[in-house]
Design a protein around this motif. Sequence first.
Motif, PDB file in Angstrom:
ATOM      1  N   LEU A 269       0.848  -1.196   0.000  1.00 26.80           N
ATOM      2  CA  LEU A 269       0.000   0.000   0.000  1.00 26.80           C
ATOM      3  C   LEU A 269       0.880   1.241   0.000  1.00 26.80           C
ATOM      4  CD1 LEU A 269      -2.846  -1.054   2.479  1.00 26.80           C
ATOM      5  CD2 LEU A 269      -2.849  -1.078  -0.026  1.00 26.80           C
ATOM      6  N   PRO A 270       0.392   2.366  -0.510  1.00 20.29           N
ATOM      7  CA  PRO A 270       1.244   3.549  -0.681  1.00 20.29           C
ATOM      8  C   PRO A 270       1.474   4.314   0.627  1.00 20.29           C
ATOM      9  CG  PRO A 270      -0.978   4.042  -1.399  1.00 20.29           C
ATOM     10  CD  PRO A 270      -0.963   2.574  -1.080  1.00 20.29           C
ATOM     11  N   ALA A 271       2.545   5.087   0.629  1.00 18.13           N
ATOM     12  CA  ALA A 271       2.817   5.968   1.765  1.00 18.13           C
ATOM     13  C   ALA A 271       1.675   6.968   1.912  1.00 18.13           C
ATOM     14  CB  ALA A 271       4.137   6.689   1.568  1.00 18.13           C
ATOM     15  N   GLY A 272       1.311   7.295   3.171  1.00 18.94           N
ATOM     16  CA  GLY A 272       0.199   8.202   3.426  1.00 18.94           C
ATOM     17  C   GLY A 272      -1.095   7.479   3.722  1.00 18.94           C
ATOM     18  N   PHE A 273      -1.134   6.168   3.480  1.00 18.95           N
ATOM     19  CA  PHE A 273      -2.332   5.396   3.808  1.00 18.95           C
ATOM     20  C   PHE A 273      -2.566   5.473   5.321  1.00 18.95           C
ATOM     21  CE2 PHE A 273      -4.385   1.622   5.399  1.00 18.95           C
ATOM     22  CZ  PHE A 273      -5.398   1.355   4.477  1.00 18.95           C
ATOM     23  N   ASN A 274      -3.846   5.656   5.702  1.00 19.52           N
ATOM     24  CA  ASN A 274      -4.148   5.668   7.126  1.00 19.52           C
ATOM     25  C   ASN A 274      -5.565   5.163   7.362  1.00 19.52           C
ATOM     26  OD1 ASN A 274      -6.076   8.168   7.822  1.00 19.52           O
ATOM     27  ND2 ASN A 274      -4.690   8.742   6.133  1.00 19.52           N
ATOM     28  N   ALA A 275      -5.760   4.479   8.478  1.00 16.08           N
ATOM     29  CA  ALA A 275      -7.079   3.956   8.857  1.00 16.08           C
ATOM     30  C   ALA A 275      -7.113   3.825  10.386  1.00 16.08           C
ATOM     31  CB  ALA A 275      -7.331   2.621   8.184  1.00 16.08           C
ATOM     32  N   VAL A 276      -8.337   3.705  10.908  1.00 10.65           N
ATOM     33  CA  VAL A 276      -8.534   3.546  12.357  1.00 10.65           C
ATOM     34  C   VAL A 276      -9.154   2.179  12.597  1.00 10.65           C
ATOM     35  CG1 VAL A 276      -9.764   4.367  14.399  1.00 10.65           C
ATOM     36  CG2 VAL A 276      -8.793   6.008  12.760  1.00 10.65           C
TER      37      VAL A 276
END
Length: 336
Positions: A269-276
């Motif tokens: 997955l690319p840099a900057g991906f974020n999830a909670v």
Amino acid sequence: MRQRSHIEMSGGARLLGLLNAVAASEPVPLGQFEAMQFDIDQIAGLVGALTALAPLANAALTGAPTAPTAAFGANTTQISTTAFVQSAIQAIIGMAPEDLDTLAEIAARLQTEESNYAALVSVVAGKLAKAANLSDLADAAAARDNLGLGALATLASVSPDQIALPNGPRLLGRTDAGAGPAQSLTLAQVKAALGLGKADVGLGQVDNTADADKPVSTPQATALATKADRTDGVVVVTGAAYTLQADDNGKVIEFANAGAVAVTLPADLPAGFNAVGCQAGAGKVSLSAAAGAALRNRQGFGRSTGQWAEWSMRIRANTGGAAAEWVISGDLEASA
């Protein structure tokens, strides 16, 4: 005149000059002859050499005598050499192919073409005349039968019911093998006569099934079973295992399994991906990095502490696109 049994010839040039003078009927002083000394044998040899020369009139030359080649197109009494003749022949032949560069070959070809022309005339003579509009057919009835027109071709006009019925187009033909006039066939009759089925047109696996009743293939059902239910920005995972995917970016992922849940953080997955993440069920959630990826936490934690625990998951870098560096923080504890 003095007689000498032997005197030397003083020079061939002088003798030749005297002979030329005699031939021209010019007077020659006697003293010149006396001044010349020559051998009788030499005179005989000279006479023999002169005899071997060709005469000016009607000369019969031997060997391979040469002469200047006349310019191309010359039309005079100048001697024609073989080179001049050859150039004239080539001018006539031009760029003729090898099989047409002699008169015999040209004559043979003309004779062949004459035979071909005669054969073509014979064939054309047996064809229908365009201006006759088929009126010169030898057997008009047989022609109609061959075209499948039957009696229809002899009608002055054709009524609409012979071609189409009020409720749609029809085809002319027969449903049996018997002879007779053409019939107006419905599409159902044509289909029955042809015996076509869905497999005949490459649609053997197609069924007329309503969308709600269309089945899902086994591979599709297996793949869907691994997917999470999505409601707006919340992804609900009910299974015991889950791998984050690109569509999870920016979403809240609730893990609602009663037992333990294993979550894999992928490397691509690319840099900057974020999830909670959120533990919505009784089972704790354990986080692990896939091959090539790295998992960072200040305390080295990687498991949720209990129901309703939440944590963040973010990729800070991904060198080469296959080495994601995950940073996780929140309500976590050490993995068992």
